[in-house]
Design a protein around this motif. Sequence first.
Motif, PDB file in Angstrom:
ATOM      1  N   ARG A   1       5.314   2.127  15.894  1.00  0.00           N
ATOM      2  CA  ARG A   1       3.984   2.361  16.117  1.00  0.00           C
ATOM      3  C   ARG A   1       3.177   2.972  14.917  1.00  0.00           C
ATOM      4  NH1 ARG A   1       4.012   4.186  22.301  1.00  0.00           N
ATOM      5  NH2 ARG A   1       5.240   2.639  23.592  1.00  0.00           N
ATOM      6  N   ALA A   2       3.738   4.021  14.685  1.00  0.00           N
ATOM      7  CA  ALA A   2       2.778   4.726  13.266  1.00  0.00           C
ATOM      8  C   ALA A   2       2.866   3.914  12.173  1.00  0.00           C
ATOM      9  CB  ALA A   2       3.382   6.286  13.128  1.00  0.00           C
ATOM     10  N   VAL A   3       3.811   3.145  11.842  1.00  0.00           N
ATOM     11  CA  VAL A   3       3.861   2.568  10.701  1.00  0.00           C
ATOM     12  C   VAL A   3       2.918   1.264  10.793  1.00  0.00           C
ATOM     13  CG1 VAL A   3       5.251   0.822   9.296  1.00  0.00           C
ATOM     14  CG2 VAL A   3       6.259   3.123  10.129  1.00  0.00           C
ATOM     15  N   LEU A   4       2.926   0.423  11.989  1.00  0.00           N
ATOM     16  CA  LEU A   4       2.036  -0.614  12.367  1.00  0.00           C
ATOM     17  C   LEU A   4       0.373  -0.151  12.236  1.00  0.00           C
ATOM     18  CD1 LEU A   4       3.953  -2.405  15.197  1.00  0.00           C
ATOM     19  CD2 LEU A   4       3.932  -2.960  12.546  1.00  0.00           C
ATOM     20  N   PHE A   5       0.346   1.159  12.676  1.00  0.00           N
ATOM     21  CA  PHE A   5      -1.106   1.481  12.661  1.00  0.00           C
ATOM     22  C   PHE A   5      -1.558   1.960  11.225  1.00  0.00           C
ATOM     23  CE2 PHE A   5      -4.017   4.949  13.677  1.00  0.00           C
ATOM     24  CZ  PHE A   5      -5.122   4.080  14.272  1.00  0.00           C
ATOM     25  N   LEU A   6      -0.631   2.408  10.282  1.00  0.00           N
ATOM     26  CA  LEU A   6      -0.932   2.803   8.965  1.00  0.00           C
ATOM     27  C   LEU A   6      -2.032   2.278   8.391  1.00  0.00           C
ATOM     28  CD1 LEU A   6      -0.081   5.253   7.059  1.00  0.00           C
ATOM     29  CD2 LEU A   6       1.618   3.541   6.063  1.00  0.00           C
ATOM     30  N   PRO A   7      -1.970   0.761   8.366  1.00  0.00           N
ATOM     31  CA  PRO A   7      -3.291   0.161   7.506  1.00  0.00           C
ATOM     32  C   PRO A   7      -4.619   0.733   7.933  1.00  0.00           C
ATOM     33  CG  PRO A   7      -1.690  -1.318   8.009  1.00  0.00           C
ATOM     34  CD  PRO A   7      -1.139  -0.135   8.891  1.00  0.00           C
ATOM     35  N   GLN A   8      -4.872   1.017   9.168  1.00  0.00           N
ATOM     36  CA  GLN A   8      -5.867   1.365   9.707  1.00  0.00           C
ATOM     37  C   GLN A   8      -6.558   2.799   9.289  1.00  0.00           C
ATOM     38  OE1 GLN A   8      -8.063  -0.597  11.754  1.00  0.00           O
ATOM     39  NE2 GLN A   8      -9.666   1.102  11.516  1.00  0.00           N
ATOM     40  N   ILE A   9      -5.525   3.625   9.021  1.00  0.00           N
ATOM     41  CA  ILE A   9      -5.736   5.047   8.560  1.00  0.00           C
ATOM     42  C   ILE A   9      -5.928   4.972   6.914  1.00  0.00           C
ATOM     43  CG2 ILE A   9      -4.998   5.994  10.662  1.00  0.00           C
ATOM     44  CD1 ILE A   9      -2.715   6.824   8.981  1.00  0.00           C
ATOM     45  N   LEU A  10      -5.595   4.037   6.260  1.00  0.00           N
ATOM     46  CA  LEU A  10      -5.596   4.101   4.857  1.00  0.00           C
ATOM     47  C   LEU A  10      -7.139   3.850   4.517  1.00  0.00           C
ATOM     48  CD1 LEU A  10      -2.552   2.028   3.642  1.00  0.00           C
ATOM     49  CD2 LEU A  10      -2.848   4.442   3.669  1.00  0.00           C
ATOM     50  N   ALA A  11      -7.432   4.564   3.263  1.00  0.00           N
ATOM     51  CA  ALA A  11      -8.897   4.251   2.603  1.00  0.00           C
ATOM     52  C   ALA A  11      -9.009   2.697   2.132  1.00  0.00           C
ATOM     53  CB  ALA A  11      -8.906   5.145   1.538  1.00  0.00           C
ATOM     54  N   THR A  12     -10.226   2.056   2.367  1.00  0.00           N
ATOM     55  CA  THR A  12     -10.322   0.689   2.043  1.00  0.00           C
ATOM     56  C   THR A  12     -10.231   0.521   0.767  1.00  0.00           C
ATOM     57  OG1 THR A  12     -11.694   0.746   4.081  1.00  0.00           O
ATOM     58  CG2 THR A  12     -11.945  -1.283   2.454  1.00  0.00           C
ATOM     59  N   VAL A  13     -10.728   1.366  -0.109  1.00  0.00           N
ATOM     60  CA  VAL A  13     -10.332   1.201  -1.523  1.00  0.00           C
ATOM     61  C   VAL A  13      -8.732   1.153  -2.046  1.00  0.00           C
ATOM     62  CG1 VAL A  13     -10.834   2.139  -3.837  1.00  0.00           C
ATOM     63  CG2 VAL A  13     -12.489   2.421  -1.990  1.00  0.00           C
ATOM     64  N   VAL A  14      -8.063   1.942  -1.269  1.00  0.00           N
ATOM     65  CA  VAL A  14      -6.548   2.009  -1.681  1.00  0.00           C
ATOM     66  C   VAL A  14      -6.068   0.494  -1.090  1.00  0.00           C
ATOM     67  CG1 VAL A  14      -4.543   3.078  -0.939  1.00  0.00           C
ATOM     68  CG2 VAL A  14      -6.549   4.536  -1.274  1.00  0.00           C
ATOM     69  N   VAL A  15      -6.639   0.125   0.006  1.00  0.00           N
ATOM     70  CA  VAL A  15      -5.938  -1.136   0.542  1.00  0.00           C
ATOM     71  C   VAL A  15      -6.303  -2.307  -0.467  1.00  0.00           C
ATOM     72  CG1 VAL A  15      -6.298  -2.807   2.428  1.00  0.00           C
ATOM     73  CG2 VAL A  15      -5.824  -0.229   2.775  1.00  0.00           C
ATOM     74  N   ALA A  16      -7.615  -2.150  -0.802  1.00  0.00           N
ATOM     75  CA  ALA A  16      -8.011  -3.550  -1.726  1.00  0.00           C
ATOM     76  C   ALA A  16      -7.283  -3.259  -3.103  1.00  0.00           C
ATOM     77  CB  ALA A  16      -9.546  -3.155  -1.946  1.00  0.00           C
ATOM     78  N   VAL A  17      -7.060  -2.209  -3.828  1.00  0.00           N
ATOM     79  CA  VAL A  17      -6.365  -2.048  -4.878  1.00  0.00           C
ATOM     80  C   VAL A  17      -4.802  -2.586  -4.659  1.00  0.00           C
ATOM     81  CG1 VAL A  17      -5.428  -0.545  -6.682  1.00  0.00           C
ATOM     82  CG2 VAL A  17      -7.947  -0.392  -5.788  1.00  0.00           C
ATOM     83  N   SER A  18      -4.271  -2.033  -3.568  1.00  0.00           N
ATOM     84  CA  SER A  18      -2.893  -2.486  -3.227  1.00  0.00           C
ATOM     85  C   SER A  18      -2.836  -3.977  -3.190  1.00  0.00           C
ATOM     86  CB  SER A  18      -2.528  -1.750  -2.246  1.00  0.00           C
ATOM     87  OG  SER A  18      -2.235  -0.206  -2.250  1.00  0.00           O
ATOM     88  N   TRP A  19      -3.638  -4.624  -2.572  1.00  0.00           N
ATOM     89  CA  TRP A  19      -3.595  -6.052  -2.616  1.00  0.00           C
ATOM     90  C   TRP A  19      -3.936  -6.924  -3.626  1.00  0.00           C
ATOM     91  CZ3 TRP A  19      -1.586  -9.012   1.279  1.00  0.00           C
ATOM     92  CH2 TRP A  19      -0.968  -8.572   2.561  1.00  0.00           C
ATOM     93  N   ARG A  20      -4.947  -6.412  -4.458  1.00  0.00           N
ATOM     94  CA  ARG A  20      -5.123  -7.097  -5.808  1.00  0.00           C
ATOM     95  C   ARG A  20      -3.815  -6.820  -6.478  1.00  0.00           C
ATOM     96  NH1 ARG A  20     -10.016  -3.753  -8.204  1.00  0.00           N
ATOM     97  NH2 ARG A  20      -9.067  -4.632  -9.949  1.00  0.00           N
ATOM     98  N   TRP A  21      -2.982  -5.944  -6.356  1.00  0.00           N
ATOM     99  CA  TRP A  21      -1.861  -5.948  -7.208  1.00  0.00           C
ATOM    100  C   TRP A  21      -0.762  -6.886  -6.755  1.00  0.00           C
ATOM    101  CZ3 TRP A  21       2.796  -3.695  -5.196  1.00  0.00           C
ATOM    102  CH2 TRP A  21       3.975  -3.492  -6.118  1.00  0.00           C
ATOM    103  N   ILE A  22      -0.687  -7.081  -5.122  1.00  0.00           N
ATOM    104  CA  ILE A  22       0.156  -7.862  -4.731  1.00  0.00           C
ATOM    105  C   ILE A  22      -0.217  -9.384  -4.952  1.00  0.00           C
ATOM    106  CG2 ILE A  22       0.767  -8.715  -2.539  1.00  0.00           C
ATOM    107  CD1 ILE A  22       0.766  -5.916  -1.266  1.00  0.00           C
ATOM    108  N   TYR A  23      -1.472  -9.630  -5.009  1.00  0.00           N
ATOM    109  CA  TYR A  23      -2.077 -11.030  -5.215  1.00  0.00           C
ATOM    110  C   TYR A  23      -1.987 -11.339  -6.874  1.00  0.00           C
ATOM    111  CZ  TYR A  23      -3.432 -11.738  -0.374  1.00  0.00           C
ATOM    112  OH  TYR A  23      -3.542 -12.004   0.859  1.00  0.00           O
ATOM    113  N   ASP A  24      -1.742 -10.259  -7.616  1.00  0.00           N
ATOM    114  CA  ASP A  24      -1.866 -10.562  -8.930  1.00  0.00           C
ATOM    115  C   ASP A  24      -0.921 -11.645  -9.490  1.00  0.00           C
ATOM    116  OD1 ASP A  24      -0.782  -9.705 -11.969  1.00  0.00           O
ATOM    117  OD2 ASP A  24      -3.001  -9.620 -11.697  1.00  0.00           O
TER     118      ASP A  24
END
Length: 318
Positions: free
Chosen positions: A132-155
């Motif tokens: 449950r904590a792992v599935l909720f993790l995206p909600q507590i991450l900073a949006t900038v961190v999420v955006a940069v991480s997915w930019r790397w994934i989509y590169d």
Amino acid sequence: MTAVTEARTGASSPEAEVPARPRKGAVAAWASRQYWPAYLYLLPGAVFYVLFVLGPLGQTAWISLFRWDGLTEGRWAGLDNYRDLFHDGRIPSALAHSLVFVVAYAFLPVALGLVLAGLMSRIKVRGLTFFRAVLFLPQILATVVVAVSWRWIYDIDGPLNAALRAVGLGGLTRAWLGDYDTALPAVAVVGTWVMYGLCMVLFLAGVQKIPTERYEAARLDGAGPIREFFAVTLPALRGEIAIALVLTITYALRNFDLVWNTTAGGPGTSTTVPSVFIYQGAFITREVGGAAAISVCLTAVVLVVTGVVMRLVRGKED
């Protein structure tokens, strides 16, 4: 006829027996209540809300009536900024992109949250709290961190394209955030990944308050897991679904940070949303009055949509 009837029966109507009481004014009625100390506890929050929410909103509405670059003296424009807004051909496409985000940020996360909550409420395994904590993790991450991480994934050389090449689907590889056809769906997927954890936690909290007798009765009637979900769990979660829809739809309509930090509204205008135009008008093109007009209209849209959702849910409850 009424007087004759009363004279014959010797009875009078209740209205005639009890004299009408004078109605108190609104202020007197409020003052006569015993709950006024509670308003004192609410007063600091109300003052904060007026100063930092309603005040800036009113100031934004006032600025929207001027032609102003943010530095020099503004020039009165009346409703010209709003007229320009409704004649701007870019706004309909931006609203269409917002509707895509409403589906990805609201309806899909709610559906996923319901499925996960239904599964987790039935499955009893060790370590479920950790999952449950792992599935909720995206909600507590900073949006900038999420955006940069997915930019790397989509590169183009990122993990997603590497995985496609590894399974023999190299023909599908592309710069996902730089392609006109895939940029908007790619950002929408990120929004779904961020918001489903919030919905899941809300629904899990709602499931825990459902009496176990309802599930036992459904099982005695021969209900399977799917029928039990639609007959017991889903109706009991109506309030939580309303809250989740309000939160996610509001986030989808005012979404800026995730879009700006992944695509900045590009390529071209394929991922632009109203909040991007607000930022560009206020800080890049220096059309502060026009940006304020978009802000006022966006606020109105959010309030209307939120009101409709709450009204629909409340109507079903009534």
